[in-house]
Design a protein around this motif. Structure first.
Motif, PDB file in Angstrom:
ATOM      1  N   PHE A 172       0.827  -1.204   0.000  1.00 35.14           N
ATOM      2  CA  PHE A 172       0.000   0.000   0.000  1.00 35.14           C
ATOM      3  C   PHE A 172       0.861   1.255   0.000  1.00 35.14           C
ATOM      4  CE2 PHE A 172      -4.607  -0.735   1.433  1.00 35.14           C
ATOM      5  CZ  PHE A 172      -4.740  -1.708   0.479  1.00 35.14           C
ATOM      6  N   ASP A 173       1.922   1.231   0.805  1.00 32.27           N
ATOM      7  CA  ASP A 173       2.787   2.415   0.862  1.00 32.27           C
ATOM      8  C   ASP A 173       3.382   2.707  -0.505  1.00 32.27           C
ATOM      9  OD1 ASP A 173       2.314   3.054   3.446  1.00 32.27           O
ATOM     10  OD2 ASP A 173       4.000   1.920   4.259  1.00 32.27           O
ATOM     11  N   LEU A 229      -3.945  16.874   2.585  1.00 35.37           N
ATOM     12  CA  LEU A 229      -5.044  16.443   1.705  1.00 35.37           C
ATOM     13  C   LEU A 229      -5.050  17.263   0.420  1.00 35.37           C
ATOM     14  CD1 LEU A 229      -7.844  16.094   4.387  1.00 35.37           C
ATOM     15  CD2 LEU A 229      -6.721  14.251   3.143  1.00 35.37           C
ATOM     16  N   ALA A 230      -4.781  18.562   0.565  1.00 31.50           N
ATOM     17  CA  ALA A 230      -4.797  19.444  -0.593  1.00 31.50           C
ATOM     18  C   ALA A 230      -3.695  19.059  -1.576  1.00 31.50           C
ATOM     19  CB  ALA A 230      -4.625  20.896  -0.147  1.00 31.50           C
ATOM     20  N   LEU A 231      -2.539  18.692  -1.045  1.00 28.43           N
ATOM     21  CA  LEU A 231      -1.414  18.326  -1.908  1.00 28.43           C
ATOM     22  C   LEU A 231      -1.737  17.055  -2.692  1.00 28.43           C
ATOM     23  CD1 LEU A 231       1.404  19.218  -2.654  1.00 28.43           C
ATOM     24  CD2 LEU A 231       2.297  17.762  -0.848  1.00 28.43           C
ATOM     25  N   GLN A 232      -2.306  16.082  -1.980  1.00 23.14           N
ATOM     26  CA  GLN A 232      -2.701  14.845  -2.658  1.00 23.14           C
ATOM     27  C   GLN A 232      -3.709  15.129  -3.765  1.00 23.14           C
ATOM     28  OE1 GLN A 232      -4.212  11.915   0.128  1.00 23.14           O
ATOM     29  NE2 GLN A 232      -2.089  11.424   0.658  1.00 23.14           N
ATOM     30  N   ALA A 243       4.038   8.909  -8.666  1.00 28.53           N
ATOM     31  CA  ALA A 243       4.129   8.469  -7.273  1.00 28.53           C
ATOM     32  C   ALA A 243       5.350   9.070  -6.588  1.00 28.53           C
ATOM     33  CB  ALA A 243       4.185   6.944  -7.205  1.00 28.53           C
ATOM     34  N   ILE A 244       6.498   9.084  -7.288  1.00 33.43           N
ATOM     35  CA  ILE A 244       7.719   9.636  -6.680  1.00 33.43           C
ATOM     36  C   ILE A 244       7.526  11.116  -6.337  1.00 33.43           C
ATOM     37  CG2 ILE A 244      10.126  10.270  -7.149  1.00 33.43           C
ATOM     38  CD1 ILE A 244      10.362   7.687  -8.773  1.00 33.43           C
ATOM     39  N   LEU A 245       6.940  11.867  -7.275  1.00 30.65           N
ATOM     40  CA  LEU A 245       6.743  13.299  -7.025  1.00 30.65           C
ATOM     41  C   LEU A 245       5.734  13.520  -5.904  1.00 30.65           C
ATOM     42  CD1 LEU A 245       6.802  14.808 -10.603  1.00 30.65           C
ATOM     43  CD2 LEU A 245       8.559  14.887  -8.857  1.00 30.65           C
ATOM     44  N   GLY A 246       4.640  12.743  -5.911  1.00 29.16           N
ATOM     45  CA  GLY A 246       3.644  12.863  -4.847  1.00 29.16           C
ATOM     46  C   GLY A 246       4.272  12.559  -3.494  1.00 29.16           C
ATOM     47  N   TRP A 247       5.086  11.512  -3.468  1.00 29.78           N
ATOM     48  CA  TRP A 247       5.719  11.121  -2.218  1.00 29.78           C
ATOM     49  C   TRP A 247       6.697  12.188  -1.749  1.00 29.78           C
ATOM     50  CZ3 TRP A 247      10.925  10.032  -1.144  1.00 29.78           C
ATOM     51  CH2 TRP A 247      11.161   9.494   0.121  1.00 29.78           C
TER      52      TRP A 247
END
Lengths: 142, 256
Positions: free
Chosen positions: A109-110, B186-189, B231-235
């Motif tokens: 999930f992570d 939450l806003a960033l996601q 995903a990398i940028l979001g993380w």
């Protein structure tokens, strides 16, 4: 108007101010739309929107009437949401009960969590699953 | 290394191995639908070195990052003050809340057609959509943060004759900050989700553009590369926000 820190106000005043706010918003919208400053095709007036809404209830747009479109959207929404909560609740319960399952699933999930759900759409579109199931797939993602 | 991270590493390892075997050894998974590790490697090399969909990878990444940063910063610079005001003053709340309730239930992606009609297919339409996506959670959580400050804190500050400006800056904002940061996360996601959707509709550059072109080219390897980069940028932007949060809230050691 004094801005007192979190002092409660009377119910009547809440309703009155809320009405003022809404009226100001609708007035601004109508004013801009009616002034002709913005082309009508860019910003319809509120009453035009309501008329259009009434029209679409019985007349079809893009092949179907508004209630038919709504039914179709609701059906997809229901399928995706239903599938997601059915699997999600079951999986969550089991992860809470069996620690090893939690340890195994959480890293997956992570890894998946930060992929925006929308980014699954291209995969869904190149025909992973058939028809509506594709949409269900992306709605139930994370 | 803890038991947990060992199991985690083992799981990811087993998954990657299964992926390799199913696509490249047994061929159970059709690589026209889902790429093999080899396809992903080649696609990654191609987009980094030669470029794909109008540009090399770093151009796409910078473009997407810039749009998210603009929409997100624009939204929080308006949303946080509005939330503070609405939490602070019942009058402001009564005045603004009904209008906000009209905007709030609209899913951010539903703004896309209107944004394109108003602003065209350029960057400003995307910034507008990201703005709406980030604005709503920011306002809601900032508002809730101020509303949930326990009254004795504010009463004590007032009883001690705290000047208004100090009351806002030294009592109100710090007490609401944990909730504000929840809103920002939450806003960033939401910003990233919305960016991808907005770029999928039409863009000159950006990760969504890669996804879009790769979908049309039926190029699953490239789709996966773009997804991994989303995903990398979001993380990493979330990590950045968390680092700022830890600095801003040194008195709160929250482990999420």
């Amino acid at each position: 108007m004094r801005l007192d820190p979190r002092l409660p106000i009377a119910r009547s005043e809440t309703v009155m101010l809320g009405g003022v706010g809404l009226l100001a918003f609708l007035g601004l919208w109508s004013g801009i739309a009616a002034s002709g400053y913005v082309p009508r095709s860019f910003l319809p007036a509120p009453w035009e929107m309501i008329a259009r809404f009434a029209h679409l209830l019985t007349n079809s747009f893009a092949g179907f009437t508004l209630p038919q479109h709504l039914a179709s959207s609701l059906g997809r929404y229901g399928m995706g949401f239903g599938l997601a909560i059915a699997i999600g609740i079951l999986l969550g319960l089991m992860m809470g009960w069996f620690r090893w399952l939690d340890d195994v699933v959480t890293p997956i999930f992570d890894a998946l969590r930060f992929i925006a759900p929308i980014a699954w759409v291209p995969f869904a579109m190149i025909g992973w699953w058939a028809s509506d199931l594709r949409i269900v797939r992306h709605e139930s993602g994370d | 290394m803890s038991r947990r991270s060992l199991i985690g590493l083992a799981t990811i390892g087993v998954l990657l191995a299964t992926w390799y075997v199913l696509t490249m050894v047994t061929g159970t998974i059709d690589t026209g639908r889902f790429p093999s590790p080899d396809d992903v490697w080649l696609a990654a090399k191609q987009v980094v070195i030669k470029g794909y969909a109008n540009g090399r990878l770093h151009i796409h990444i910078l473009h997407s990052l810039r749009l998210v940063a603009m929409g997100f910063l624009f939204a929080i610079s308006l949303g946080v003050p509005l939330g503070l005001l609405m939490g602070w003053s019942s009058r402001a709340e009564a005045l603004i809340n009904p209008i906000f309730l009209l905007v709030r239930p609209v899913p951010p992606l539903a703004w896309i057609p209107l944004a394109i009609l108003w602003l065209g297919l350029g960057d400003s339409a995307k910034v507008m959509v990201i703005f709406f996506a980030a604005f709503v959670p920011t306002v809601i959580n900032t508002h809730a943060g101020v509303r949930n400050i326990s009254s004795p804190i504010i009463e004590a500050a007032r009883m001690l004759g705290t000047p208004r400006a100090a009351l806002v800056l030294e009592v109100l904002v710090p007490a609401a900050l944990p909730s504000i940061f929840t809103g920002l996360r939450l806003a960033l996601q939401a910003s990233w989700t919305t960016l991808v959707a907005a770029e999928l509709v039409g863009a000159i550059a950006g990760l969504g553009r890669i996804l879009n072109v790769a979908q049309q080219d039926l190029y699953p390897g490239m789709i996966l590369v773009a997804m991994i980069w989303v995903a990398i940028l979001g993380w990493s932007t979330t990590r950045l926000l968390e680092a700022i949060e830890e600095r801003a809230l040194p008195w709160l050691v929250v482990r999420r």
